[in-house]
Design a protein around this motif. Sequence first.
Motif, mmCIF file in Angstrom:
data_model
loop_
_atom_site.group_PDB
_atom_site.id
_atom_site.type_symbol
_atom_site.label_atom_id
_atom_site.label_comp_id
_atom_site.label_asym_id
_atom_site.label_seq_id
_atom_site.Cartn_x
_atom_site.Cartn_y
_atom_site.Cartn_z
ATOM 1 N N GLY A 36 20.952 -17.524 -9.847
ATOM 2 C CA GLY A 36 21.150 -18.096 -8.527
ATOM 3 C C GLY A 36 22.208 -19.163 -8.436
ATOM 4 O O GLY A 36 22.337 -19.825 -7.404
ATOM 5 N N ASP B 38 24.893 -18.608 -5.701
ATOM 6 C CA ASP B 38 24.321 -18.585 -4.354
ATOM 7 C C ASP B 38 23.738 -19.937 -3.938
ATOM 8 O O ASP B 38 23.725 -20.265 -2.758
ATOM 9 C CB ASP B 38 23.221 -17.527 -4.277
ATOM 10 N N ARG B 39 23.229 -20.709 -4.897
ATOM 11 C CA ARG B 39 22.502 -21.921 -4.550
ATOM 12 C C ARG B 39 23.325 -23.188 -4.683
ATOM 13 O O ARG B 39 22.942 -24.235 -4.151
ATOM 14 C CB ARG B 39 21.252 -22.031 -5.441
ATOM 15 N N VAL C 8 17.342 -21.985 -9.473
ATOM 16 C CA VAL C 8 18.372 -20.978 -9.730
ATOM 17 C C VAL C 8 17.819 -19.763 -10.479
ATOM 18 O O VAL C 8 18.529 -18.773 -10.650
ATOM 19 C CB VAL C 8 19.553 -21.582 -10.512
ATOM 20 N N LEU D 4 15.426 -18.042 -3.208
ATOM 21 C CA LEU D 4 15.800 -17.063 -4.223
ATOM 22 C C LEU D 4 15.437 -15.655 -3.784
ATOM 23 O O LEU D 4 15.311 -14.749 -4.610
ATOM 24 C CB LEU D 4 15.117 -17.387 -5.558
#
Length: 892
Positions: free
Chosen positions: A350, A353-354, A413, A452
């Motif tokens: 992740g 994306d995070r 993540v 997530l």
Amino acid sequence: MLAHLALLGVSLASAPADSLKSMSAVRVPAGEAPPSVDGRLDDPVWTGAGPARGFVQYAPSAGAPATHDTEVRVAYDDQAVYVAVRMYDPHPDSIVGQLARRDADVHSDWALIGFDSYHDRRTGFAFAVNPRGVKQDIFLFDDTGSDIGWNAVWDAAARVDSAGWTAEFRIPLSQLRYSARDLDAGGRVWGFNVKRVVARSREESFWAPILPNSAGVVSRFGELRGIGALPSPRSLEVLPYSVAQLTRAPEDPGNPFYARNDPGAGVGADIKYGINSSLTLTATLNPDFGQVEADPSQVNLSAYETFFPEQRPFFVEGSDIFRFGLGAGDGDFGSEALFYSRRIGRAPQGVDDRIPGDAEFSQVPEASNILAAAKVTGRTRSGWSLGFMDAVTGREQARYLDPFTGQRVSTAVEPLTNYGVARVIRAFGQGERAVGGIVTAVNRDLRDGDSLGFLRSAAYAGGLDARTRYGGGNYEVRGWVLGSAVRGDSAAMWRTQRSSTRYFQRPDAGHLELDPARESLLGWAASVETYKMGGGNWRWATVLNARSPGFETNDLGYQRDADQVLWAGNLGYRQSTSGPRFRSWNVNLNGWTGYTFGGERTSLGGNANGSLRLLSFWGANGGFGFERPVVSTRALRGGPSLETPASYNAWAGVSSDSRRSLYGSLNASAGWDAEEDGYGWNVNTSLTWRASTRSDLSLQPSYSRSLNTWQFVDSDALDGGPHYVFARMEQSTASLTARLSYTFTPDLSLQLYAQPFLGAGDAGGFREVALADGGRRVVASDGFSGRFRPLGPATLADDEYRADTDGDGVANVTFTNPDFNLKEFRSNAVLRWEYRPGSTLFVVWSQGREDFDRDGRFGLMRDTRRLFGMDDAFPVRSTNVLLVKVNYWLSL
């Protein structure tokens, strides 16, 4: 090691029943001390043990009697099996014994013993020692497979004397697997074989003959008789460990997460328990793999994930039962597989994306922490081979500095995840036939609000496989069928459908459907393979492999493509008997073709290749291949399919006599497009110097250069229409892999590893694919270049290109500057001391350097200077880690 152990890795046939060799073991008399493992062979039990003789050459003169006599004796008691090998040699001063770490593949004389203690003609345990006492142990499976990662606790000693040399083994019964109740009228029967290697002449000979033009390995073992009642080898082995490390990283001004000295410590344990005489439980708690060599550096500009082989001991050892290849012709050894253990403990998924792209500082875990893992493996009396594994990785958090508020933010993540795999195989007869099944499962704890949800919550796969041998073991048919199911919310399934494995969003693929509301995806795959494995000099194989568009196994497997049907065929001729010029040679023809489920031809090609070995032990190889014009469904990364040009490739190599103290190889390859001026070539060499009987140095430099005239750069749709941007990418890479080892004793060694890597890509000549029907297909053209059109004026600012494709003076396409210059250095030094059997101390120092910028120019000397901090204007500083790890083996 596989090349060294013909006993464990060559393809050979089942021996006729009337040629099966047999010998007897003797029990150590009650009250008499067992043999002292010192290599002297003067213990009383050896006087009463009848020797086995009559070794037969595998090479260089297959089928001829061995040049030098060898005698083998076997004894046993309730604790261990003992083997004494006397190897006569009229020139003992010419016996080669190289000191090396355990399991090292070195040029040396060797004595190898193999036990098929299940007596299933499929599975075995092999142990080897050289004249200097260097040990190797290997697990044998599926008749011809071998696992050098298997480690046992056993003892051996060797001694050179005026008659040649001797080897003495003590193999504890706890390290073997057998049925405590399987007793024939004359006692227990195990499969057994012994191999001798004479290094100076490269002669390999076996007690139970193995010849090059037949098929099978364990099935060729002779019989070891006379072993009476034995205790059930149940045992509990515990290997607790403690590790401490210190990390020193270069200064990073302004980084709130920076620490000049970052200490760390941990404890854990490995556990091995013999559930019964056939099944073993292996578990690891909070494992640490700090002593494992780093993965090599690579530049990957393709749509696919890079594959790295497994090196972590827990997952390497006993992995044979879980092997299940997915590729056409991969069998059990290709990279595409239903179970890819590198998924367990992977880098958090992740991060991209995070963590915001404009966050300047962050602290991210390198890998998911493996909390615990356990596996049960073995074989039952009724012929079932079993393997079950389960592993749990922890929930991982990353921190970053919010670019707007300046606050430290913590975000998930990687979720808490459970991985499981189960494998069963039922063998029939003497192992000629088998059926099996496999199931894999991944379940993630996706909590509400942790963002997530783009990950799949669950993934399952499973199926059946079967194989049968016929024609005296010279032919084999194998096949399998699998199904897969993945689940998640619509965001996860949207991502799954659009991944590079399938690209459901392709506008010209009428057989694919992109469903934004989907919350699950089902798929299937199947394969049928037929091989001629032995008997004469001819070999052939044919493979048919299919995967449905929805087939997905990447949560616990490694899969590059779905939506494909592939056929491949091979015809080869090999000559393994020495002639007037060659010791051996072979030639092969290969062909393949592939389609999508929509009927698009995605591959059509072939190659011819061959290799030879001269009487001087020099070798050469070479080949030529081609790929006809086909359709690429991946080139536009989800756009319409693109007809690609024909391409050609060629390769050649030469290797010198590895018996010399200085030897090496040189290999070169090249490829080129038929319609454009794209090309690529690579030169790599290997040079090894055995400086003494206890040290060696190897250098493997490599250099490659390529011009890809249609390198994908980006896709954009700012003006409402798709734009697929390509470039002419000139790319160069250079690397050097260096290894130096020094062995003080067979139990104490020092290894040094270093790999500098330089890679650069310079992009220009930007163009875009010419589209029709609103972007649903590529414009048809007789030539490949006609499917593109110039991109238009493009300007670069702040590492971003802006282009005007419609001529209105306003930029309507943007993409990141694709130029790159990557410099990396990875190294470590490992001092390994096995201070008592099974117990080891590791002292590891590692250093890493890395730098990336958007300068696409390649300069070997300039980039090397910058990498090692010799250019003050471009400093690249190092991160250093010192690690001390100690474990202690307990047998309870």
